[in-house]
Design a protein around this motif. Sequence first.
Motif, PDB file in Angstrom:
ATOM      1  N   THR B  61       0.842  -1.203   0.000  1.00  0.00           N
ATOM      2  CA  THR B  61       0.000   0.000   0.000  1.00  0.00           C
ATOM      3  C   THR B  61       0.877   1.254   0.000  1.00  0.00           C
ATOM      4  O   THR B  61       0.625   2.210  -0.750  1.00  0.00           O
ATOM      5  N   ASN B  62       1.918   1.246   0.818  1.00  0.00           N
ATOM      6  CA  ASN B  62       2.813   2.416   0.883  1.00  0.00           C
ATOM      7  C   ASN B  62       3.604   2.609  -0.409  1.00  0.00           C
ATOM      8  O   ASN B  62       3.851   3.750  -0.824  1.00  0.00           O
ATOM      9  N   ALA B  65       1.323   4.283  -2.761  1.00  0.00           N
ATOM     10  CA  ALA B  65       1.161   5.698  -2.398  1.00  0.00           C
ATOM     11  C   ALA B  65       2.306   6.540  -2.960  1.00  0.00           C
ATOM     12  O   ALA B  65       2.096   7.685  -3.376  1.00  0.00           O
ATOM     13  N   HIS B  74      -4.244   9.366  -7.961  1.00  0.00           N
ATOM     14  CA  HIS B  74      -4.421   8.608  -6.722  1.00  0.00           C
ATOM     15  C   HIS B  74      -5.494   7.530  -6.826  1.00  0.00           C
ATOM     16  O   HIS B  74      -6.578   7.792  -7.341  1.00  0.00           O
ATOM     17  N   PRO B  75      -5.213   6.374  -6.295  1.00  0.00           N
ATOM     18  CA  PRO B  75      -6.150   5.249  -6.376  1.00  0.00           C
ATOM     19  C   PRO B  75      -7.031   5.147  -5.133  1.00  0.00           C
ATOM     20  O   PRO B  75      -6.891   5.933  -4.191  1.00  0.00           O
ATOM     21  N   LEU B  76      -7.874   4.155  -5.150  1.00  0.00           N
ATOM     22  CA  LEU B  76      -8.523   3.695  -3.927  1.00  0.00           C
ATOM     23  C   LEU B  76      -7.831   2.373  -3.601  1.00  0.00           C
ATOM     24  O   LEU B  76      -7.649   1.526  -4.479  1.00  0.00           O
ATOM     25  N   ILE B  77      -7.401   2.231  -2.350  1.00  0.00           N
ATOM     26  CA  ILE B  77      -6.689   1.017  -1.939  1.00  0.00           C
ATOM     27  C   ILE B  77      -7.393   0.387  -0.748  1.00  0.00           C
ATOM     28  O   ILE B  77      -7.643   1.072   0.254  1.00  0.00           O
ATOM     29  N   ILE B  78      -7.718  -0.878  -0.864  1.00  0.00           N
ATOM     30  CA  ILE B  78      -8.302  -1.605   0.264  1.00  0.00           C
ATOM     31  C   ILE B  78      -7.217  -2.519   0.826  1.00  0.00           C
ATOM     32  O   ILE B  78      -6.746  -3.428   0.143  1.00  0.00           O
ATOM     33  N   THR B  79      -6.803  -2.222   2.046  1.00  0.00           N
ATOM     34  CA  THR B  79      -5.717  -2.980   2.674  1.00  0.00           C
ATOM     35  C   THR B  79      -6.304  -3.875   3.759  1.00  0.00           C
ATOM     36  O   THR B  79      -7.026  -3.392   4.643  1.00  0.00           O
ATOM     37  N   GLU B  80      -6.003  -5.143   3.683  1.00  0.00           N
ATOM     38  CA  GLU B  80      -6.457  -6.060   4.733  1.00  0.00           C
ATOM     39  C   GLU B  80      -5.435  -7.177   4.869  1.00  0.00           C
ATOM     40  O   GLU B  80      -4.453  -7.233   4.123  1.00  0.00           O
TER      41      GLU B  80
END
Lengths: 112, 112
Positions: B61-62, B65, B74-80
């Motif tokens: 994710t970083n 970024a 810029h995206p949408l990021i779903i981090t899990e």
Amino acid sequence: MINLAAGQCVACRGGEPSLTDAEIEDLQFHVIGWQVKEVDGVKRLERVFKLKKFVGAMEFTNKIAVIAEEQGHHPLIITEWGRVTVQWWTHVIKGLHKNDFIMAAKTDELLG
Amino acid sequence: MINLAAGQCVACRGGEPSLTDAEIEDLQFHVIGWQVKEVDGVKRLERVFKLKKFVGAMEFTNKIAVIAEEQGHHPLIITEWGRVTVQWWTHVIKGLHKNDFIMAAKTDELLG
């Protein structure tokens, strides 16, 4: 008012029941701003935070990651321009545990 | 095969048309693994990446970024836990722009 943010997550190994609706209602009172959202039949605690641009959203996301590692309990985080959406739930019991409310309160505290 | 990952995002100020379905199909061939997903009538490019635990997901994710800031897109990021879902689209034209395919290709390159 109980201080959920000061709580520590306890190990949750499954087999434990999820919180009842009444228990959820009681705890929700202590984390104003968090909503219960059901996804595929599993209740999650969700809150949307407004941040500054993408950089602010990433900073907040990283702060959440730190408390997640500290407590050994991990959320789903949606990071986008100006906004972070956080969801806490407990996979192993397919529902909400007191841990999730503790993490929600800790998340709120990160905003300072 | 065009090298999308080497491309640079161009400023997109709106008023430009989104890519046509034929243009999308052509570009999609160059970013295998990315799907077109429609959310509220707006097409997005989406890919799910498997990572190691939550820490690996955060690291990825970083990295995303960083390229987002570099390119000003810029995206949408779903981090899990163990997984990162990335969505690229262009808000100002409410659809897909060549920039989004460039960013998708750059995202793939981050996996190394």
